[in-house]
Design a protein around this motif. Structure first.
Motif, PDB file in Angstrom:
ATOM      1  N   MET A   1      -9.231 -15.850   6.457  1.00  0.00           N
ATOM      2  CA  MET A   1      -9.369 -15.580   5.041  1.00  0.00           C
ATOM      3  C   MET A   1      -8.127 -16.080   4.306  1.00  0.00           C
ATOM      4  SD  MET A   1      -9.841 -11.954   3.047  1.00  0.00           S
ATOM      5  CE  MET A   1      -8.150 -11.456   3.338  1.00  0.00           C
ATOM      6  N   MET A   2      -8.336 -16.754   3.206  1.00  0.00           N
ATOM      7  CA  MET A   2      -7.200 -17.253   2.437  1.00  0.00           C
ATOM      8  C   MET A   2      -6.493 -16.088   1.743  1.00  0.00           C
ATOM      9  SD  MET A   2      -7.012 -20.054  -0.646  1.00  0.00           S
ATOM     10  CE  MET A   2      -7.660 -18.932  -1.901  1.00  0.00           C
ATOM     11  N   ALA A   3      -5.170 -16.092   1.864  1.00  0.00           N
ATOM     12  CA  ALA A   3      -4.352 -15.096   1.182  1.00  0.00           C
ATOM     13  C   ALA A   3      -3.562 -15.783   0.077  1.00  0.00           C
ATOM     14  CB  ALA A   3      -3.408 -14.418   2.172  1.00  0.00           C
ATOM     15  N   HIS A   4      -3.085 -14.992  -0.852  1.00  0.00           N
ATOM     16  CA  HIS A   4      -2.286 -15.496  -1.965  1.00  0.00           C
ATOM     17  C   HIS A   4      -0.843 -15.038  -1.761  1.00  0.00           C
ATOM     18  CE1 HIS A   4      -5.829 -16.736  -4.355  1.00  0.00           C
ATOM     19  NE2 HIS A   4      -6.402 -15.735  -3.702  1.00  0.00           N
ATOM     20  N   ILE A   5       0.063 -15.993  -1.668  1.00  0.00           N
ATOM     21  CA  ILE A   5       1.468 -15.707  -1.401  1.00  0.00           C
ATOM     22  C   ILE A   5       2.278 -16.033  -2.651  1.00  0.00           C
ATOM     23  CG2 ILE A   5       3.399 -16.068   0.171  1.00  0.00           C
ATOM     24  CD1 ILE A   5       0.753 -15.199   1.510  1.00  0.00           C
ATOM     25  N   GLY A   6       3.131 -15.106  -3.069  1.00  0.00           N
ATOM     26  CA  GLY A   6       4.036 -15.336  -4.190  1.00  0.00           C
ATOM     27  C   GLY A   6       5.463 -15.477  -3.688  1.00  0.00           C
ATOM     28  N   ILE A   7       6.187 -16.405  -4.259  1.00  0.00           N
ATOM     29  CA  ILE A   7       7.592 -16.612  -3.916  1.00  0.00           C
ATOM     30  C   ILE A   7       8.389 -16.621  -5.210  1.00  0.00           C
ATOM     31  CG2 ILE A   7       9.298 -18.178  -2.900  1.00  0.00           C
ATOM     32  CD1 ILE A   7       7.072 -19.289  -1.110  1.00  0.00           C
ATOM     33  N   VAL A   8       9.410 -15.786  -5.283  1.00  0.00           N
ATOM     34  CA  VAL A   8      10.294 -15.783  -6.440  1.00  0.00           C
ATOM     35  C   VAL A   8      11.526 -16.611  -6.085  1.00  0.00           C
ATOM     36  CG1 VAL A   8      11.666 -14.395  -8.028  1.00  0.00           C
ATOM     37  CG2 VAL A   8       9.467 -13.524  -7.188  1.00  0.00           C
ATOM     38  N   GLY A   9      11.675 -17.760  -6.744  1.00  0.00           N
ATOM     39  CA  GLY A   9      12.812 -18.640  -6.503  1.00  0.00           C
ATOM     40  C   GLY A   9      12.431 -19.879  -5.730  1.00  0.00           C
ATOM     41  N   ALA A  10      12.797 -21.043  -6.267  1.00  0.00           N
ATOM     42  CA  ALA A  10      12.506 -22.327  -5.627  1.00  0.00           C
ATOM     43  C   ALA A  10      13.760 -22.965  -5.054  1.00  0.00           C
ATOM     44  CB  ALA A  10      11.840 -23.289  -6.620  1.00  0.00           C
ATOM     45  N   GLY A  11      14.713 -22.129  -4.625  1.00  0.00           N
ATOM     46  CA  GLY A  11      15.847 -22.643  -3.873  1.00  0.00           C
ATOM     47  C   GLY A  11      15.410 -22.989  -2.467  1.00  0.00           C
ATOM     48  N   LEU A  12      16.379 -23.207  -1.578  1.00  0.00           N
ATOM     49  CA  LEU A  12      16.017 -23.660  -0.240  1.00  0.00           C
ATOM     50  C   LEU A  12      15.310 -22.588   0.573  1.00  0.00           C
ATOM     51  CD1 LEU A  12      18.991 -25.987   0.531  1.00  0.00           C
ATOM     52  CD2 LEU A  12      16.572 -26.605   0.574  1.00  0.00           C
ATOM     53  N   ALA A  13      15.588 -21.315   0.322  1.00  0.00           N
ATOM     54  CA  ALA A  13      14.845 -20.266   1.019  1.00  0.00           C
ATOM     55  C   ALA A  13      13.383 -20.264   0.580  1.00  0.00           C
ATOM     56  CB  ALA A  13      15.479 -18.910   0.771  1.00  0.00           C
ATOM     57  N   GLY A  14      13.145 -20.342  -0.726  1.00  0.00           N
ATOM     58  CA  GLY A  14      11.770 -20.377  -1.225  1.00  0.00           C
ATOM     59  C   GLY A  14      11.043 -21.637  -0.801  1.00  0.00           C
ATOM     60  N   ALA A  15      11.723 -22.793  -0.893  1.00  0.00           N
ATOM     61  CA  ALA A  15      11.108 -24.053  -0.472  1.00  0.00           C
ATOM     62  C   ALA A  15      10.833 -24.037   1.029  1.00  0.00           C
ATOM     63  CB  ALA A  15      12.010 -25.224  -0.836  1.00  0.00           C
ATOM     64  N   GLY A  16      11.765 -23.439   1.800  1.00  0.00           N
ATOM     65  CA  GLY A  16      11.563 -23.350   3.235  1.00  0.00           C
ATOM     66  C   GLY A  16      10.364 -22.486   3.593  1.00  0.00           C
ATOM     67  N   ALA A  17      10.188 -21.370   2.889  1.00  0.00           N
ATOM     68  CA  ALA A  17       9.038 -20.501   3.146  1.00  0.00           C
ATOM     69  C   ALA A  17       7.738 -21.235   2.829  1.00  0.00           C
ATOM     70  CB  ALA A  17       9.153 -19.229   2.315  1.00  0.00           C
ATOM     71  N   ALA A  18       7.695 -21.941   1.694  1.00  0.00           N
ATOM     72  CA  ALA A  18       6.498 -22.710   1.349  1.00  0.00           C
ATOM     73  C   ALA A  18       6.219 -23.775   2.398  1.00  0.00           C
ATOM     74  CB  ALA A  18       6.673 -23.347  -0.030  1.00  0.00           C
ATOM     75  N   TYR A  19       7.268 -24.414   2.894  1.00  0.00           N
ATOM     76  CA  TYR A  19       7.116 -25.436   3.934  1.00  0.00           C
ATOM     77  C   TYR A  19       6.530 -24.826   5.207  1.00  0.00           C
ATOM     78  CZ  TYR A  19       8.432 -29.259   7.088  1.00  0.00           C
ATOM     79  OH  TYR A  19       8.407 -30.279   8.020  1.00  0.00           O
ATOM     80  N   ALA A  20       6.987 -23.624   5.574  1.00  0.00           N
ATOM     81  CA  ALA A  20       6.472 -22.959   6.769  1.00  0.00           C
ATOM     82  C   ALA A  20       4.998 -22.613   6.638  1.00  0.00           C
ATOM     83  CB  ALA A  20       7.291 -21.700   7.051  1.00  0.00           C
TER      84      ALA A  20
END
Length: 371
Positions: free
Chosen positions: A1-20
């Protein structure tokens, strides 16, 4: 099932999480307060120059970081050849230990790291969107009636609902968000209070960066100078002309990052005053009076530049933030079970580009496993 993920901040931690999360079926939305991505891994352009005025380069502490940097594309990748030397409280410059042979950035600047990570994903980045408050509750129209997270920005717009929410701003800003979080129920209130206390206990050093340009080249053998005694008014000084594509031939551009003590005291000084002070100290340190007179200057203040300790990760002395290490770990675990994840170099406890990146990637992988 598709989930919706929110990330606050587009620094390297946020970009890294999106990449993962790039190969999952989950939908990822990033809320970024500024007009760009990368956080403190930031690049500016002025008068034909590019300069990295926060994080200066990416070090490769392990093979996985080097593999990732190269996997993102070697076009425009710059390996800074000149070494980092040291100085102390007396301003005496000495060669370093030679352990800094690989220092990477890009011709287009270090902000390329976050840009290239995000280019591998389908994440939506909503820029100039500053998160103000968070709420947990049941979302109308969602199957199963599970609790989700909603973020409200400073313009009053709501974002979500999110099945998981990652918080990557510096600890003091994350603590403010947690103070404006609604999480009903005794377990939620207790976990939120413990987590906020722990996050609020992570201390940061303030750094003001002064950028000094000169219409001549410096003839020195080093790229950067670092204060190993942490007692000088300059903490770091480096030459952007050592980075291919950053500075035109025949010019010099110094990145002068002042000490936390100086930066805190002079954080709000007018640019001309701060630049004059930095140029005077740089000239004295390098031993070149010409440096007292740059032909243009720039600056950036980083109120929360470098963490002194970590929330639950490694620190120099192996400790965790807060008075009760076990209590911190329990609060983080409870928050994660509810889909709330802190991430960043301040969680890992090391103010390094790679630390922020891999803490974000680890958080993204944890989210993927839980959903």
């Amino acid at each position: 099932m598709m989930a919706h993920i929110g990330i606050v901040g587009a620094g390297l931690a946020g970009a890294g999480a999106a990449y993962a999360l790039r190969d999952t079926d989950h939908d990822v939305t990033i809320l970024e307060k500024s007009r760009g991505v990368g956080g403190r891994a930031a690049t500016r352009r002025k008068d034909g120059c590019r300069y990295d005025h926060g994080a200066n380069y990416v070090k490769l502490p392990d093979d996985r970081t080097g593999d990732l940097v190269r996997d993102l594309g070697e076009d425009g990748l710059v390996d800074i050849a000149e070494p980092v030397w040291t100085f102390g409280a007396d301003g005496e410059i000495a060669p370093g230990d030679g352990a800094d042979e690989h220092k990477y950035t890009w011709e287009a600047g270090i902000t390329q790291f976050a840009k290239r990570l995000l280019a591998e994903t389908d994440a939506e980045v909503r820029k100039t969107t500053r998160a103000e408050s968070i709420a947990r509750g049941k979302a109308a129209g969602r199957d199963g009636g599970a609790d989700t997270w909603t973020v409200t920005d400073t313009d009053g717009a709501e974002h979500g609902p999110f099945d998981a929410l990652l918080l990557t701003p510096p600890a003091p800003q994350t603590a403010d968000l947690l103070a404006a979080t609604e999480w009903s129920g005794e377990e939620g209130e207790d976990a939120l209070a413990a987590l906020r206390t722990a996050v609020d206990g992570v201390e940061f050093r303030t750094v003001r960066t002064l950028v000094l340009h000169y219409p001549f080249e410096l003839d020195v053998p080093w790229y950067g100078l670092v204060d190993v005694d942490k007692a000088h008014e300059i903490g770091w000084l480096s030459r952007e002309e050592c980075k291919r594509g950053h500075v035109p031939d025949g010019e010099s551009l110094l990145i002068v990052q002042m000490s936390p003590e100086w930066s805190t005291e002079h954080y709000d000084d007018p640019l001309d005053e701060a630049a004059d002070a930095a140029a005077t100290r740089a000239a004295d340190l390098v031993g070149d009076d010409r440096l007292t007179d740059p032909d243009w200057v720039d600056d950036q203040g980083w109120r929360y530049a470098l963490p002194n300790e970590g929330l639950v990760g490694d620190t120099d002395d192996g400790s965790t933030a807060g008075a009760d290490g076990d209590g911190v770990a329990d609060a983080v675990a409870t928050a994660r079970e509810a889909g709330l994840f802190p991430a960043g170099d301040w969680v890992a406890g090391r103010g390094r580009v790679a630390a922020a990146l891999w803490n974000g990637i680890d958080a993204g992988e944890s989210i993927a496993e839980r959903l």
